[in-house]
Scaffold this active site. Sequence first.
Site, PDB file in Angstrom:
ATOM      1  N   LYS A  20       0.849  -1.206   0.000  1.00 31.12           N
ATOM      2  CA  LYS A  20       0.000   0.000   0.000  1.00 31.12           C
ATOM      3  C   LYS A  20       0.879   1.248   0.000  1.00 31.12           C
ATOM      4  O   LYS A  20       1.855   1.316   0.743  1.00 31.12           O
ATOM      5  CB  LYS A  20      -0.905  -0.004   1.245  1.00 31.12           C
ATOM      6  CG  LYS A  20      -1.693   1.296   1.477  1.00 31.12           C
ATOM      7  CD  LYS A  20      -2.769   1.546   0.437  1.00 31.12           C
ATOM      8  CE  LYS A  20      -3.467   2.901   0.652  1.00 31.12           C
ATOM      9  NZ  LYS A  20      -4.368   3.243  -0.473  1.00 31.12           N
ATOM     10  N   CYS A  45      -1.847   9.707  -6.891  1.00 31.24           N
ATOM     11  CA  CYS A  45      -3.020   9.496  -6.029  1.00 31.24           C
ATOM     12  C   CYS A  45      -4.042  10.606  -6.270  1.00 31.24           C
ATOM     13  O   CYS A  45      -3.736  11.781  -6.102  1.00 31.24           O
ATOM     14  CB  CYS A  45      -2.633   9.486  -4.560  1.00 31.24           C
ATOM     15  SG  CYS A  45      -4.107   9.409  -3.508  1.00 31.24           S
TER      16      CYS A  45
HETATM   17  C1  DHB Z   1      -5.132   6.152  -2.927  1.00 28.93           C
HETATM   18  C2  DHB Z   1      -5.632   6.001  -4.187  1.00 28.93           C
HETATM   19  C3  DHB Z   1      -4.768   5.908  -5.255  1.00 28.93           C
HETATM   20  O1  DHB Z   1      -5.214   5.744  -6.526  1.00 28.93           O
HETATM   21  C4  DHB Z   1      -3.412   5.963  -5.040  1.00 28.93           C
HETATM   22  O2  DHB Z   1      -2.574   5.881  -6.061  1.00 28.93           O
HETATM   23  C5  DHB Z   1      -2.905   6.115  -3.761  1.00 28.93           C
HETATM   24  C6  DHB Z   1      -3.783   6.202  -2.699  1.00 28.93           C
HETATM   25  C7  DHB Z   1      -6.048   6.280  -1.796  1.00 28.93           C
HETATM   26  O3  DHB Z   1      -7.073   6.931  -1.937  1.00 28.93           O
HETATM   27  O4  DHB Z   1      -5.719   5.771  -0.706  1.00 28.93           O
END
Ligand code: DHB
Length: 314
Positions: A45, A132
């Site tokens: 993540k 993001c």
């Molecule tokens: C999140 C969503 C994304 O597309 C990303 O690249 C990183 C984080 C999120 O909302 O947590």
Amino acid sequence: MPNLTTHFCNATFNNPLMNASGVHCMTIEEINQLAGSAAGSFVTKSATKAARIGNPEPRYINLSLGSINSMGLPNNGLSYYLEDAINRQKNAPDKAFILSVASYEGYHEYVENMKVIEESEYTGLVELNLSCPNVPGKPQMAYDFADTKRLLTDICAFYKKPFGVKLPPYFDLLHFDKMAEILNQFPIKFINSINSIGNGLYIDPKTDTVVIKPKAGFGGIGGEYVKPTALANVRAFYTRLRSDIEIIGTGGILSGQDAYEHLLCGATMLQIGTQLEKEGLTVFTRIQTELLKIMAEKGYQTIDEFRGKLKEIN
Ligand code: DHB
């Protein structure tokens, strides 16, 4: 019988399939499950410097043609993922994976996070997430070409370990040209294309209501909706980037045929987000079986025989 062995960034993988960051990779327990699954590798993540709880729920919804999310970077903080990554490297040095790094605060946090990794014992692959779409008030870094170039210049001045960048989708040929021209100036090892299509809106027809709470219902779109955009981005960068920059194809992989198309466009690794969320870890064996069947039907023994070999009409 064909095989799916893949070489990527000086490492060898049993097959090219991975999770897409955000799905099944928030905790060490989930990461362990991925590491023990049929996936060839995995990504963690996207981490910020400090741990975050993320946006209010509901913040991820599966749709019949994909998904919408505005998670808001919930994660356990960079040190959590980095310490785990260092342990994994020590315990299983041959099992390469990707540590994903983002930023909540913006430009300076990206630089700081990369400094922490540079100074750590971790020597594996890092994915710098420049895309993001879900932090209220913060733009997607990779849509700002000048800032992206400045950031990569600042990071490459001190960062000497292998890394790549996660990109948002682009929709204009001149934007492909411009971003490729920037990326080609830096010693990056790979790109990952695409992140979700940012800030879509899904409406529940029964209630006339949005389906996620943050940002008035706006969120990143994944799954079947995004495959043509993902394939175009993989192809556009494959034909523009230096040949030593490898590509992770992400977006709309639900079947062996989708995986095959990403490989034809030039991807080396393949990431699965929405369909992994919907189907669970068995998606990896199913898609491998389907991909091997297509390869056998077409008479290919290895992926290298068709990777990048998309045909055009003359
Ligand atoms: C999140 C969503 C994304 O597309 C990303 O690249 C990183 C984080 C999120 O909302 O947590």
